[in-house]
Design an enzyme around this catalytic site. Structure first.
Site, short mmCIF file in Angstrom:
data_model
loop_
_atom_site.label_atom_id
_atom_site.label_comp_id
_atom_site.label_asym_id
_atom_site.label_seq_id
_atom_site.Cartn_x
_atom_site.Cartn_y
_atom_site.Cartn_z
N TYR A 164 0.80 -1.23 0.00
CA TYR A 164 0.00 0.00 0.00
C TYR A 164 0.83 1.28 0.00
CZ TYR A 164 -3.71 -3.30 1.08
OH TYR A 164 -4.59 -4.36 1.04
N ASP A 182 -25.55 0.04 -3.43
CA ASP A 182 -26.87 0.67 -3.60
C ASP A 182 -26.80 2.16 -3.29
OD1 ASP A 182 -27.94 -1.78 -4.30
OD2 ASP A 182 -28.79 -2.19 -2.33
N HIS A 194 -8.42 1.76 -6.08
CA HIS A 194 -7.72 0.78 -5.24
C HIS A 194 -6.24 1.02 -5.39
CE1 HIS A 194 -11.32 -1.47 -4.26
NE2 HIS A 194 -11.67 -1.29 -5.52
N SER A 242 -3.77 -1.01 -4.57
CA SER A 242 -3.14 -2.21 -5.14
C SER A 242 -3.91 -2.67 -6.36
CB SER A 242 -3.12 -3.32 -4.08
OG SER A 242 -4.45 -3.69 -3.72
#
Ligand code: CA2
Length: 157
Positions: free
Chosen positions: A28, A92, A105, A107
């Protein structure tokens, strides 16, 4: 003539992303979430945008935040963390958000365990960036700011 766009963008980070920079830097990166948020805020500020940065480890809090952002922001960046792979409820909430959304993201989830290959959210967002480290947030912000320029709104994109 399109209505003037809302020049406030929210960056929402999900569970465990408050630990960025503290553990697993090989996956990360070394930057903390506070450092990432500070550089995004400076970039937004330079371009005349306001940035709201929010992080929670709780699914319901993330949903509340997405709902609250419907009227107050013109775009969202979301790194849902592990909820990408589990949360129909967060999907939703995002589906009810009517402005552009970029899912980020850090990664490359497709190079990792099979359970990370699917995101429940990706089908309801505008775009997805993964695997580019913390740069993904900056690229997402740049993409949203381009889309929220008045000229961009005139040319149905
Ligand atoms: O790559 C990403 O940004 C993820 O959204 C990160 C999530 C993971 O569940 C997703 O599959 C991909 C995990 C966030 C955990 O963040 C940590 C940061 C530092 C140390 C430990 C965990």
């Amino acid at each position: 003539m399109a209505q003037a766009p809302n020049r406030t963008i929210a960056v929402i980070n999900g569970p465990n992303l408050n630990l960025l920079g503290e553990r697993e830097p090989h996956i990360y990166g070394a930057q903390t979430l506070a450092e990432i948020n500070a550089s995004l805020t400076a970039l937004a500020d330079d371009a005349g945008f306001d940035l709201i940065c929010y992080q929670s480890n709780h699914e319901g809090d993330l949903i509340d935040q997405v709902q609250a952002m419907r009227l107050t922001t013109g775009g969202l960046i979301i790194n849902p963390g592990g909820y990408a792979h589990t949360s129909v409820a967060l999907r939703d909430a995002l589906a009810a958000y009517t402005h552009p959304i970029v899912e980020v993201h850090i990664s490359n989830i497709h190079r990792r365990e099979a359970f990370r290959h699917q995101s429940y959210l990706s089908a309801v967002v505008t775009g997805v960036i993964c695997g580019l480290g913390a740069d993904g947030y900056r690229l997402a912000l740049q993409a949203l700011m381009e889309r929220l320029q008045p000229a961009a709104l005139d040319s149905a994109i």
